[in-house]
Design an enzyme around this catalytic site. Structure first.
Site, PDB file in Angstrom:
ATOM      1  N   GLU A  64      -0.794  -8.295   5.189  1.00 26.80           N
ATOM      2  CA  GLU A  64      -0.569  -8.571   6.618  1.00 26.80           C
ATOM      3  C   GLU A  64      -1.877  -8.524   7.403  1.00 26.80           C
ATOM      4  OE1 GLU A  64      -0.198  -5.778   5.150  1.00 26.80           O
ATOM      5  OE2 GLU A  64      -0.796  -4.145   6.474  1.00 26.80           O
ATOM      6  N   CYS A  79       0.828  -1.207   0.000  1.00 27.90           N
ATOM      7  CA  CYS A  79       0.000   0.000   0.000  1.00 27.90           C
ATOM      8  C   CYS A  79       0.868   1.266   0.000  1.00 27.90           C
ATOM      9  CB  CYS A  79      -0.980  -0.069   1.151  1.00 27.90           C
ATOM     10  SG  CYS A  79      -2.518   0.761   0.765  1.00 27.90           S
ATOM     11  N   HIS A 105      -3.240  -4.957   1.559  1.00 28.51           N
ATOM     12  CA  HIS A 105      -2.565  -5.213   2.845  1.00 28.51           C
ATOM     13  C   HIS A 105      -2.517  -6.716   3.139  1.00 28.51           C
ATOM     14  CE1 HIS A 105      -2.209  -1.192   4.782  1.00 28.51           C
ATOM     15  NE2 HIS A 105      -3.113  -0.884   3.867  1.00 28.51           N
TER      16      HIS A 105
HETATM   17  N1  GLN Z   1      -3.796   6.323   0.854  1.00 32.78           N
HETATM   18  C1  GLN Z   1      -2.554   6.058   1.493  1.00 32.78           C
HETATM   19  C2  GLN Z   1      -1.440   6.911   0.921  1.00 32.78           C
HETATM   20  O1  GLN Z   1      -1.655   7.653   0.050  1.00 32.78           O
HETATM   21  C3  GLN Z   1      -2.176   4.593   1.395  1.00 32.78           C
HETATM   22  C4  GLN Z   1      -3.166   3.774   2.149  1.00 32.78           C
HETATM   23  C5  GLN Z   1      -2.598   2.603   2.843  1.00 32.78           C
HETATM   24  O2  GLN Z   1      -1.391   2.415   2.947  1.00 32.78           O
HETATM   25  N2  GLN Z   1      -3.471   1.826   3.416  1.00 32.78           N
HETATM   26  O3  GLN Z   1      -0.331   6.827   1.358  1.00 32.78           O
END
Ligand code: GLN
Length: 202
Positions: A180, A91, A178
């Site tokens: 994890e 992410c 994610h």
């Molecule tokens: N929206 C977040 C960002 O721009 C990422 C979201 C996440 O890591 N769950 O960094």
């Protein structure tokens, strides 16, 4: 013993420790998780792999580039020093791999759009096709980024329908979800197996 560095700047860190421990049991590779908070944390141990968790990439850039931590430049330097080094970026971690923002080359051959699936309210869970693992995988998407373009240097490693949600460049895996936060440690097992292949266990 595989020494795995975990970037502790912000966000979903502790569930990565549980996922790595589960992956260690599943694969039989002994691990030591090293929590990384400042650049000197990389000097004190010879790491074999790094995990870059999700969270908020803007916050991570702020805390990771401040003069006291300087962790992000050190992480990027570590990754660039040897292209075989295994990295799992999830992410926000995937965003940082695609856009290190330090004037250097992207660390994966893909561009991302932050919050490309919408806002927090658009967070969702869905089975994805985990090409890297050869099976389905429970994808947890939280304000997830979206891959906009992938280049020739990016292998497609996960798909949600037609949408690419995981890519690999060298031994760097970037996932927009994610792993994890699911009970499935498959991608963490991939990290340990890849790490063990690169480095003889000592
Ligand atoms: N929206 C977040 C960002 O721009 C990422 C979201 C996440 O890591 N769950 O960094």
């Amino acid at each position: 013993m595989l020494r795995i560095g975990l970037v502790m700047l912000q966000g979903a860190r502790h569930s990565h420790i549980s996922a790595l421990e589960r992956a260690s049991r599943e694969t039989g590779h002994d691990i030591e998780v090293h929590e990384l908070r400042k650049s000197s944390d990389l000097d004190s141990v010879e790491l074999h792999a790094i995990v870059m968790p999700g969270g908020e990439s803007t916050t991570m850039r702020l805390t990771g580039n401040d003069a006291i931590s300087s962790l992000l430049p050190a992480i990027f330097e570590w990754i660039r020093e040897d292209q075989r080094r295994p990295v799992l970026g999830t992410c926000a971690g995937a965003i940082l791999l695609a856009e290190p923002g330090d004037g250097g080359e992207p660390l994966i051959d893909a561009s991302v759009e932050r919050n490309g699936f919408g806002s927090q309210a658009d967070s969702f869970q869905s089975e994805i096709e985990a090409i890297a693992l050869g099976r389905e995988f429970p994808g947890v998407f939280i304000r997830a980024p979206r891959f906009v373009e992938t280049g020739d240097g990016a292998q497609i490693m996960a798909k949600l329908g037609d949408e690419v949600v995981g890519v690999r460049t060298q031994n760097r895996m970037a996932l927009t979800f994610h792993p994890e936060l699911s009970q499935d440690s498959g991608f963490h097992e991939w990290l340990l197996e890849t790490t063990a292949e690169q480095w003889v266990e000592t």
